[in-house]
Design an enzyme around this catalytic site. Structure first.
Site, short mmCIF file in Angstrom:
data_model
loop_
_atom_site.label_atom_id
_atom_site.label_comp_id
_atom_site.label_asym_id
_atom_site.label_seq_id
_atom_site.Cartn_x
_atom_site.Cartn_y
_atom_site.Cartn_z
N TYR A 26 0.83 -1.21 0.00
CA TYR A 26 0.00 0.00 0.00
C TYR A 26 0.87 1.26 0.00
O TYR A 26 0.75 2.10 0.88
CB TYR A 26 -0.97 -0.04 1.19
CG TYR A 26 -2.01 -1.13 1.03
CD1 TYR A 26 -3.19 -0.86 0.37
CD2 TYR A 26 -1.77 -2.42 1.47
CE1 TYR A 26 -4.13 -1.87 0.16
CE2 TYR A 26 -2.70 -3.43 1.27
CZ TYR A 26 -3.87 -3.15 0.61
OH TYR A 26 -4.79 -4.14 0.40
N TYR A 154 -11.62 -8.99 6.86
CA TYR A 154 -10.51 -8.88 5.91
C TYR A 154 -10.00 -10.28 5.59
O TYR A 154 -9.74 -11.07 6.50
CB TYR A 154 -9.37 -8.03 6.49
CG TYR A 154 -8.18 -8.01 5.57
CD1 TYR A 154 -8.17 -7.19 4.44
CD2 TYR A 154 -7.08 -8.84 5.79
CE1 TYR A 154 -7.10 -7.20 3.56
CE2 TYR A 154 -6.01 -8.85 4.91
CZ TYR A 154 -6.02 -8.02 3.80
OH TYR A 154 -4.96 -8.04 2.93
C1 LIG Z 1 -3.12 -11.28 6.36
C2 LIG Z 1 -4.41 -11.93 6.21
C3 LIG Z 1 -4.80 -12.50 4.99
C4 LIG Z 1 -3.95 -12.42 3.75
O1 LIG Z 1 -2.74 -13.10 3.87
P1 LIG Z 1 -1.51 -12.74 2.87
O2 LIG Z 1 -0.45 -13.70 3.25
O3 LIG Z 1 -1.15 -11.31 3.17
O4 LIG Z 1 -2.00 -12.92 1.49
C5 LIG Z 1 -6.04 -13.12 4.93
N1 LIG Z 1 -6.83 -13.19 6.00
C6 LIG Z 1 -6.48 -12.68 7.20
C7 LIG Z 1 -7.41 -12.81 8.37
C8 LIG Z 1 -5.27 -12.01 7.35
O5 LIG Z 1 -4.94 -11.47 8.52
#
Ligand SMILES: *Cc1c(COP(=O)(O)O)cnc(C)c1O
Length: 438
Positions: A26, A154
């Site tokens: 970002y 997320y």
């Molecule tokens: C960080 C995260 C992701 C994504 O993982 P990446 O390795 O960054 O692709 C997905 N779900 C949750 C809950 C996360 O904290």
């Protein structure tokens, strides 16, 4: 600029090249935020290229559980390196992968017994979503092709994962025209320590009542909604969601990428509610912060369904699937956890965070302070820019990376009390200054 790649760069040279060519998470090239070249990391200490040291409160985004440069994990990786660093997983298998999958099945909630190894958290979410879609396709219910996710959730940055992130507060509304439209239930309001309010489940129930014949799965982060605001919610919500999924014939996907391996005080956050999902995503903490690796687990019903379906196989296969180096780092991580010190460590961190971060609550700039397991959050009244906060935190000798209104830490379990105090005191001083500025 040095002529050969072997000449070490000065901190200034690293910064200059970085600014010229390198994207960060970002990030912007036109309005870059502060950035710090780091030379090495040991325990919970980062050493910057200019010689300054910082106590790390971020554990490299949740993942470093036992500190940096851990001799036991280093040895496991070095030994694996002598054998093979990688080999394709199509038609071949190896000890690190099968031992890791056996461990994951044994440790995770009852019923999850098949493991898909992949590269990153976001990809493990893509895999989970594809598993759910293929499962319903095989049941003759191809119309069950939408998902329910939670507001403030997320799940990652790839397209499938973006489509189940909070559509408003998430970081992906820019792409909304390209994304598949799914359904979003209200996020749980009852906090972890509060008495349960059953109406929290109303919104989810209403969506299921109305749309369940089109819903493949509910995807959620159990107990901790992380990147979407660092909220800790009631285990009763999770229990109720599991029951509703069963009632309305919808699969449950638990995204434990941030919460897995002890962060919340349990091996997995699902254990707070005593439930087992149909599909579970693991990532971040899986290799204790050493190498990227993620896993998607599913139960027998899902795996059988997929394999009996039209395709006959699960349609996914990353090039670096089951990377032996990553698997051996994950195995070493799990062995360290199995020695059993982490529970006491996380409890001690929780207690110290509750005592010390609590002091921030009286500050004018602070809206809330909350702690669960080894996660501590100071929520500010106003969002702050990194331009302002990041240098102030570094000046305190600590590595903490706020976002929006949130100043939060989730240190390595091995952090010593005096190191943790440096983090909480540093945060207090920075937020105190912010408060005095009004
Ligand atoms: C960080 C995260 C992701 C994504 O993982 P990446 O390795 O960054 O692709 C997905 N779900 C949750 C809950 C996360 O904290």
């Amino acid at each position: 600029m040095p002529a050969t790649s072997s000449a070490p760069l000065t901190a200034e040279e690293i910064l200059q090249l970085d600014r010229a060519h390198v994207w960060h998470p970002y990030s912007s090239f036109t309005a870059p935020s502060p950035i710090y070249p780091v030379r090495s990391a040991q325990g919970v200490t980062l050493t910057l290229s200019d010689g300054r040291t910082l106590i790390d409160g971020m554990a490299s985004w949740w993942s470093v559980l036992h500190g940096y440069n851990h001799p036991f994990i280093n040895r496991a990786l070095t030994e694996q390196l002598q054998q093979m660093s990688h080999v394709m997983f199509g038609g071949l298998t190896h000890e690190p992968a099968v031992r890791l999958c056996q461990k994951l099945v044994a440790l995770t909630p009852e019923g999850l017994d098949k493991v898909f190894l992949c590269d990153s958290g976001s990809v493990s979410v893509e895999v989970a979503m594809k598993m759910a879609l293929q499962f319903w396709h095989s049941q003759g219910k191809a119309e069950k092709n939408r998902f329910i996710a939670l507001h403030k959730g997320y799940h990652g940055d790839t397209f499938g994962a973006m489509s189940v992130c909070d559509p408003v507060t998430g970081m992906h509304h820019l792409f909304s025209h390209t994304l598949t439209q799914h359904y979003f239930a209200d996020s749980p309001k009852t906090r972890f320590y509060e008495p349960w309010q059953p109406q929290d489940l109303d919104s989810l129930k209403a969506l299921l009542q109305q749309h369940s014949e089109h819903i493949a799965a509910l995807i959620l982060e159990p107990i901790v909604q992380g990147t979407g605001g660092m909220h800790f919610y009631s285990p009763e919500y999770l229990r109720g969601a599991r029951e509703l999924c069963d009632q309305y014939e919808v699969l449950l996907i638990a995204d434990e990428i941030a919460t897995g391996f002890g962060r919340t005080g349990k091996w997995f956050a699902c254990e707070h509610a005593g439930i087992s999902p149909d599909i579970m995503c693991l990532g971040k903490t899986l290799t204790a912060g050493y190498i990227t690796l993620a896993a998607t687990l599913c139960n027998h019903r899902v795996s059988e369904g997929i394999c009996q379906g039209e395709a006959g196989v699960f349609m996914h296969g990353p090039t670096f699937m089951g990377n032996p180096l990553a698997c051996s780092a994950a195995l070493a991580n799990i062995e360290l956890l199995e020695q059993g010190h982490w529970q006491a460590q996380v409890r001690a961190i929780e207690k110290q965070l509750q005592e010390e971060l609590e002091l921030c609550r009286t500050l004018a700039a602070v809206a809330d302070v909350r702690v669960l397991g080894s996660i501590g959050v100071v929520e500010l009244r106003q969002p702050q820019t990194l331009h302002k906060l990041q240098p102030a935190l570094v000046e305190q000798g600590i590595w903490v990376r706020p976002f929006g209104k949130l100043v939060y830490i989730m240190p390595s379990y091995t952090i010593a009390p005096h190191e943790l105090r440096q983090l909480t005191q540093g945060i207090y001083r920075v937020v105190e200054k912010l408060s005095s500025e009004g």
